[in-house]
Design an enzyme around this catalytic site. Structure first.
Site, mmCIF file in Angstrom:
data_model
loop_
_atom_site.group_PDB
_atom_site.id
_atom_site.type_symbol
_atom_site.label_atom_id
_atom_site.label_comp_id
_atom_site.label_asym_id
_atom_site.label_seq_id
_atom_site.Cartn_x
_atom_site.Cartn_y
_atom_site.Cartn_z
ATOM 1 N N TYR A 162 0.827 -1.210 0.000
ATOM 2 C CA TYR A 162 0.000 0.000 0.000
ATOM 3 C C TYR A 162 0.861 1.260 0.000
ATOM 4 O O TYR A 162 0.629 2.202 -0.768
ATOM 5 C CB TYR A 162 -0.908 -0.032 1.227
ATOM 6 N N LYS A 166 1.021 4.102 -2.954
ATOM 7 C CA LYS A 166 0.687 5.497 -2.689
ATOM 8 C C LYS A 166 1.861 6.424 -3.002
ATOM 9 O O LYS A 166 1.655 7.565 -3.432
ATOM 10 C CB LYS A 166 0.237 5.663 -1.234
#
Length: 291
Positions: A162, A166
């Protein structure tokens, strides 16, 4: 400049629930016509809500990591509504796991949905806007709002996939802002703290309501934000923080580096530093609401 979105067309991914739905509803209440996107069957209630207060909404269902879905969203906007002015990339998933336990599939899936999903729609929209600007001889007035996360700054130990996705989204946003500015496209990223299905059990309480994030997204999509591009915002609970770019902590110069001089200068500088202080922007994670 106006914050009115009447006549504008917006695509919002992952808008069946949570943050994406709040963003889509806010854009619609400001006058935009909305192309909703989520997995099949997930966006019907959001469409009904928008239509219920007189807004216009259509659904382009599908997985954002698939090129066909990006194409379908563009067709729904350009062919169905006659144009495109706003893209809000929001869709995402999590597969949290410590790095040493993470499978190939868990890494690939998260990066695919978040980063590839952002890329596909951003690329398609940018191609469209560049074509419009070239054919009219004038820049468009278009906005992209991407969804990053403070995870790209903090390096959470259980979210290597993640956090990496990002970070990529933030870089994609900066590249988009720089490459598309001449065509009249501005691109910004938000790092929202919002209580959604993806953050269940992590972010709780009224201050983490999605309704606190949606107004900034609507503003960034409006003509009033024409001068704002290439920025990253942390937003939650009525607080908005504009992040500064990284700075140089120290510089070392030597025309002929050798290991001893490296150890003396570089190693010497680190000798008295807390080893826990790295590139991670831990101070940003300490942003709190004022009493």
């Amino acid at each position: 400049m106006s914050v009115d979105l009447n006549g504008k067309v917006a695509i919002v991914t992952g808008s069946g629930a949570g943050l994406g739905r709040a963003e889509a509803v806010a854009l619609a209440r400001s006058g935009a016509r909305i192309v909703l996107n989520d997995l099949p069957g997930a966006a019907e209630e959001a469409a009904e809500e928008i239509r219920g207060f007189g807004g216009e909404a259509v659904i382009a269902a599908g997985d954002v990591s698939e090129r066909a879905t990006a194409d379908a969203m563009m067709a729904a906007a350009v062919d169905g509504f006659g144009g495109l002015d706003i893209v809000v990339n929001n869709a995402g998933i999590t597969r949290d796991k410590m790095l040493f336990n993470m499978s190939d599939e868990e890494f690939d899936l998260v990066v695919r949905v978040h980063l590839r999903g952002h890329f596909l729609l951003t690329r398609n929209a940018s191609t469209h806007w560049r074509s419009v600007a070239k054919s009219t001889g004038a820049p468009v007035d278009a906005a992209i709002v991407n969804t990053s996360s403070e995870a790209f700054l903090s390096g959470p130990p259980g979210q290597a996939n993640y956090g990496a996705a990002k970070a990529g989204i933030t870089a994609l946003t900066m590249s988009t802002a720089r490459s598309m500015g001449r065509s009249g496209v501005r691109a910004n990223a938000i790092c929202p703290r919002a209580a959604t299905a993806m953050t269940e059990g992590v972010l709780t309480g009224d201050s983490y309501g999605a309704e606190h994030v949606a107004p900034l997204v609507t503003y960034l999509a409006s003509p009033a934000a024409a001068a704002i591009t290439g920025q990253v915002f942390v937003v939650y609970g009525g607080m908005i923080a504009v992040l500064a770019p990284p700075t140089v902590a120290e510089r070392f110069d030597n025309a002929a580096w050798d290991l001893e001089s490296l150890d003396k200068q570089v190693g010497g500088w680190f000798a008295d530093r807390d080893p826990e202080v790295g590139f991670s922007a831990d101070s940003i994670m300490q942003l709190k609401l004022k009493d």
